[in-house]
Design an enzyme around this catalytic site. Structure first.
Site, short mmCIF file in Angstrom:
data_model
loop_
_atom_site.label_atom_id
_atom_site.label_comp_id
_atom_site.label_asym_id
_atom_site.label_seq_id
_atom_site.Cartn_x
_atom_site.Cartn_y
_atom_site.Cartn_z
N ASP A 57 20.73 40.77 88.78
CA ASP A 57 20.74 40.34 90.17
C ASP A 57 22.07 39.65 90.44
O ASP A 57 22.46 38.74 89.71
CB ASP A 57 19.56 39.38 90.40
CG ASP A 57 19.48 38.86 91.81
OD1 ASP A 57 20.35 39.23 92.63
OD2 ASP A 57 18.57 38.10 92.11
N ARG A 111 21.49 29.81 85.12
CA ARG A 111 22.48 29.94 86.19
C ARG A 111 23.49 28.81 86.04
O ARG A 111 23.32 27.71 86.57
CB ARG A 111 21.82 29.92 87.56
CG ARG A 111 20.85 31.10 87.77
CD ARG A 111 20.23 31.10 89.15
NE ARG A 111 19.26 32.19 89.29
CZ ARG A 111 18.47 32.35 90.36
NH1 ARG A 111 18.53 31.49 91.37
NH2 ARG A 111 17.61 33.35 90.41
N GLU A 259 12.34 25.74 99.91
CA GLU A 259 12.09 27.17 99.67
C GLU A 259 11.25 27.36 98.42
O GLU A 259 11.58 26.86 97.35
CB GLU A 259 13.41 27.92 99.51
CG GLU A 259 13.23 29.41 99.26
CD GLU A 259 14.52 30.12 98.92
OE1 GLU A 259 14.49 31.04 98.08
OE2 GLU A 259 15.58 29.75 99.49
#
Length: 345
Positions: A57, A111, A259
């Site tokens: 991704d 990440r 979120e």
């Protein structure tokens, strides 16, 4: 640290033992509800994929994947996944999963370029899911139906947590509100995208913001999306662009929008061609994943990711994601969090 949100008067409602028990309860209960509601089977997922296949991704296109050479494969380079957005679709084809059924998995990622704060960590864990659909399902009403199923599973999990720990009070509204990013821009033309999210979340409690990735009338996207998984360029029945979006809630502990999930109907061949052109990424057509899609070897699908630590954080009323997951944090942040009553694991 400047990015740290400190909550005045914050105290943990659960002790460390209760927190660990609550995390397990939430993860066990929610994934069972999700798989039942969406008819998903669990599969095993990779932590890393080979570079050059187009499977990783790309998120917003600027984040650098953690990578390493493989000695026994001629020094080919593997990349730790950012998410499994495209890998899942390959698995739908490999397992021959029919329309109306799908798969989910535990996705763990690193990440390294993440900006660390109350919501963002170097370590990412989520339920990555994907479901095969029919061509006639590629519409806004079907997308909304799936969103409501997911939101209902979240609310059932909240009920269980509050029954188990009476000191935790429910706050999620019964219904989730739907709005396009273009409508949101018109409602709050003078606000930034983040400020618009906060405003709409505070107004409705739970919101699905649709159409994220394509340019709005002000010439800017609401937020970035890679061109090769979510469909953010196909006009929908409401006259706006996009068949994707984010599930967001108003989180009273931090007094901000929050979120929980990014999801959407995935690109078909036409949308992929269009979005690669818009993004100036036409060279990706030569990658393995993209060739498979352009040659009609992958099924139409809908999918997304639901943050595991984020969901636990919200349902256990924590102020920092580091109260839920073990990760690496700057010493200064650890000290500030300890002083603010939110010690990090």
């Amino acid at each position: 640290m400047s990015k740290l949100i400190k909550v005045e008067g914050y105290t943990q409602l659960l002790n460390p033992t209760q927190t660990e028990q609550g995390i397990k309860q939430i993860k066990d209960f929610f994934q069972a509800n999700l798989s039942t509601a969406l008819r998903l089977r669990r599969v095993t997922a990779p932590l890393f994929v080979l570079r050059g296949l187009g499977l990783n991704d790309d998120l917003n296109g600027v984040e650098r994947p953690v990578s390493f050479p493989i000695k026994d494969m001629g020094e080919k380079v593997a990349e730790v996944v950012h998410s499994l957005a495209k890998w899942k679709r390959m698995m739908l084809a490999e397992y021959g999963i029919q329309p109306g059924y799908g798969l989910y998995t535990d996705m763990n990622a690193i990440r390294g370029d993440e900006e660390l704060d109350n919501l963002h960590s170097l370590y990412v864990d989520q339920w990555d899911w994907c479901r095969t659909i029919r061509k006639e399902d590629r519409n806004l009403e079907f997308l909304k139906k799936i969103v409501r199923c997911i939101y209902s599973a979240i609310r059932r999990t909240e009920y269980l947590v509050c029954e188990t720990y009476p000191q935790i009070k429910p706050f999620l509204p019964e219904e989730i509100h739907f709005i396009s990013s273009e409508e949101l821009l018109k409602m709050y033309p003078d606000k930034t995208p983040k400020e618009r999210e906060d405003a709409i979340c505070k107004a409705y409690g739970a919101v699905f913001i649709m159409g994220i990735g394509g340019k709005l009338s002000n010439g800017e996207p609401h937020d970035g999306r890679a061109p090769d998984y979510d469909d953010w360029s196909t006009p929908n029945e409401d006259g706006f662009l996009g068949l994707n979006g984010d599930i967001m809630i108003w989180y009273p502990v931090l007094n901000r929008g929050f979120e929980l999930s990014s999801m959407g109907i995935r690109v078909d061949k036409e949308a992929l061609e269009r979005q690669l052109t818009i993004s100036g990424k036409e060279e990706r057509k030569q990658l393995f994943f993209h060739k498979q899609l352009l040659e009609d070897k992958l099924p139409l699908s809908i999918g997304g990711g639901i943050g595991q630590s984020r969901l636990c954080m919200v349902l256990l009323h924590k102020a920092h994601i580091g109260e839920i997951q073990a990760s690496i944090w700057p010493d200064e942040m650890r000290k500030e969090c300890e002083e603010a009553g939110m010690p990090l694991i």
